[in-house]
Design an enzyme around this catalytic site. Sequence first.
Site, mmCIF file in Angstrom:
data_model
loop_
_atom_site.group_PDB
_atom_site.id
_atom_site.type_symbol
_atom_site.label_atom_id
_atom_site.label_comp_id
_atom_site.label_asym_id
_atom_site.label_seq_id
_atom_site.Cartn_x
_atom_site.Cartn_y
_atom_site.Cartn_z
ATOM 1 N N ASP A 1 21.863 -31.327 -32.459
ATOM 2 C CA ASP A 1 21.154 -30.259 -31.766
ATOM 3 C C ASP A 1 19.724 -30.742 -31.530
ATOM 4 O O ASP A 1 18.918 -30.737 -32.454
ATOM 5 C CB ASP A 1 21.183 -28.988 -32.620
ATOM 6 C CG ASP A 1 20.406 -27.832 -32.030
ATOM 7 O OD1 ASP A 1 19.940 -27.932 -30.894
ATOM 8 O OD2 ASP A 1 20.261 -26.816 -32.737
ATOM 9 N N GLU B 1 11.599 -26.614 -28.318
ATOM 10 C CA GLU B 1 12.598 -25.562 -28.105
ATOM 11 C C GLU B 1 12.886 -24.830 -29.408
ATOM 12 O O GLU B 1 13.100 -23.607 -29.417
ATOM 13 C CB GLU B 1 13.884 -26.175 -27.544
ATOM 14 C CG GLU B 1 14.929 -25.167 -27.087
ATOM 15 C CD GLU B 1 15.888 -24.729 -28.182
ATOM 16 O OE1 GLU B 1 16.683 -23.803 -27.931
ATOM 17 O OE2 GLU B 1 15.855 -25.293 -29.298
ATOM 18 N N GLU B 2 12.906 -25.569 -30.514
ATOM 19 C CA GLU B 2 13.307 -24.987 -31.797
ATOM 20 C C GLU B 2 12.289 -23.996 -32.364
ATOM 21 O O GLU B 2 12.578 -23.307 -33.335
ATOM 22 C CB GLU B 2 13.567 -26.101 -32.820
ATOM 23 C CG GLU B 2 14.740 -27.014 -32.493
ATOM 24 C CD GLU B 2 16.096 -26.336 -32.626
ATOM 25 O OE1 GLU B 2 16.127 -25.143 -32.968
ATOM 26 O OE2 GLU B 2 17.114 -27.000 -32.389
ATOM 27 N N HIS C 1 22.331 -26.873 -37.552
ATOM 28 C CA HIS C 1 21.102 -26.814 -38.352
ATOM 29 C C HIS C 1 21.340 -27.272 -39.786
ATOM 30 O O HIS C 1 20.784 -26.725 -40.738
ATOM 31 C CB HIS C 1 20.472 -25.413 -38.309
ATOM 32 C CG HIS C 1 19.759 -25.142 -37.019
ATOM 33 N ND1 HIS C 1 18.733 -24.234 -36.903
ATOM 34 C CD2 HIS C 1 19.910 -25.676 -35.781
ATOM 35 C CE1 HIS C 1 18.291 -24.216 -35.654
ATOM 36 N NE2 HIS C 1 19.005 -25.077 -34.956
#
Length: 359
Positions: free
Chosen positions: A185, A214-215, A326
């Site tokens: 990811d 983005e995270e 994650h």
Amino acid sequence: MSRPRLVPRMDANYDLLRELTESHGAPGHEDRIRDIVRRELADVVDDIRTDAMGNVVATVEGAETPDYEVAVAAHMDEIGFMVTHVTDAGFLKLDALGGWDPRVLRAQRVTVHASEGDIEGVIGSPPPHTMSEEERESTDEVADLYVDLGRDGETVADLVSVGDVVTMAQDTRVLGDTVTGKSMDDRVCLFAMLEAAKRITPDVTVHFAATVQEEVGLRGAKALGVDLDPDLALALDVTVANDIPQFSDESKHVTELGEGAAIKLKDGSVITNPKVHKRMQSVAETRDIAHQLEVLPAGGTDTAGFQNTNGAKPVGAISVPLRYMHTVTEAAHEDDIDATVDLLAAVLDTEDGAHDYQL
């Protein structure tokens, strides 16, 4: 007895995927990934640039309808940490950069990115038989964790500063039909975007955007959406595959590994344009590309960044199904990766600017 495969059956370049996933790039510190992106796209695009936030935009000018523009986004950053404190004894305290489940972090290896170079460390975990029952049952928070560098306090104070970033240390491996490691990811989708860019000769202008942060709130895409004004915006990101024993209810799987690229209908940040995702389905069916539909109850992607910052835009998204999101053992199926590359390339190669996405 057959020997286990060391590389997958993937059509695409496994070495590049491994390089992307094993490299480090926490939110706001995507430099190493940015260098790979620029290297891979330099010879296949007409223009490549980096903005003040660190987003990379690589543009292929359309051969027939250059004024019609498509933006494709995949994010470069991975979840990580920032050092908040160095104790007198030399242990590091952390603040999360992105959404961690602290339960999976104890006893993991990490890399501290200090100004003088990378330093290996471990997130400490006391032996369970020395803990009280209350301590064993307590719920960890990131603020409760510490990094042990195996050095005395004075040495650590000379090496590490508050604000240094920390990422997980994990290699990428083939596990049966899957590829597993850290930062799949969203490096697996960044990989898919890079591979698709090398295959297409588009009629319309395509901007391949490798985004940052983005995270921590889609920040790079939101800023990029101010600078780019595409006629169509597509995002690539991973999605949940809960096809594992803890989820006996198949309705909660969201997607399943090995069933193909996921065409997003919605997530927690966006409802994709029905005409866009229907065209994606049509392309997949015509080209015999394995695909599935995705309805993700929560979470968000860069798609929303484009939709929210530069007015009403038709948006769509393609996702790679991912188990164990994650964590440091995120796993994607090689067939789904290939299908994502194939579908993105086919959608871009068949976009002529004449499709009606207005609702």
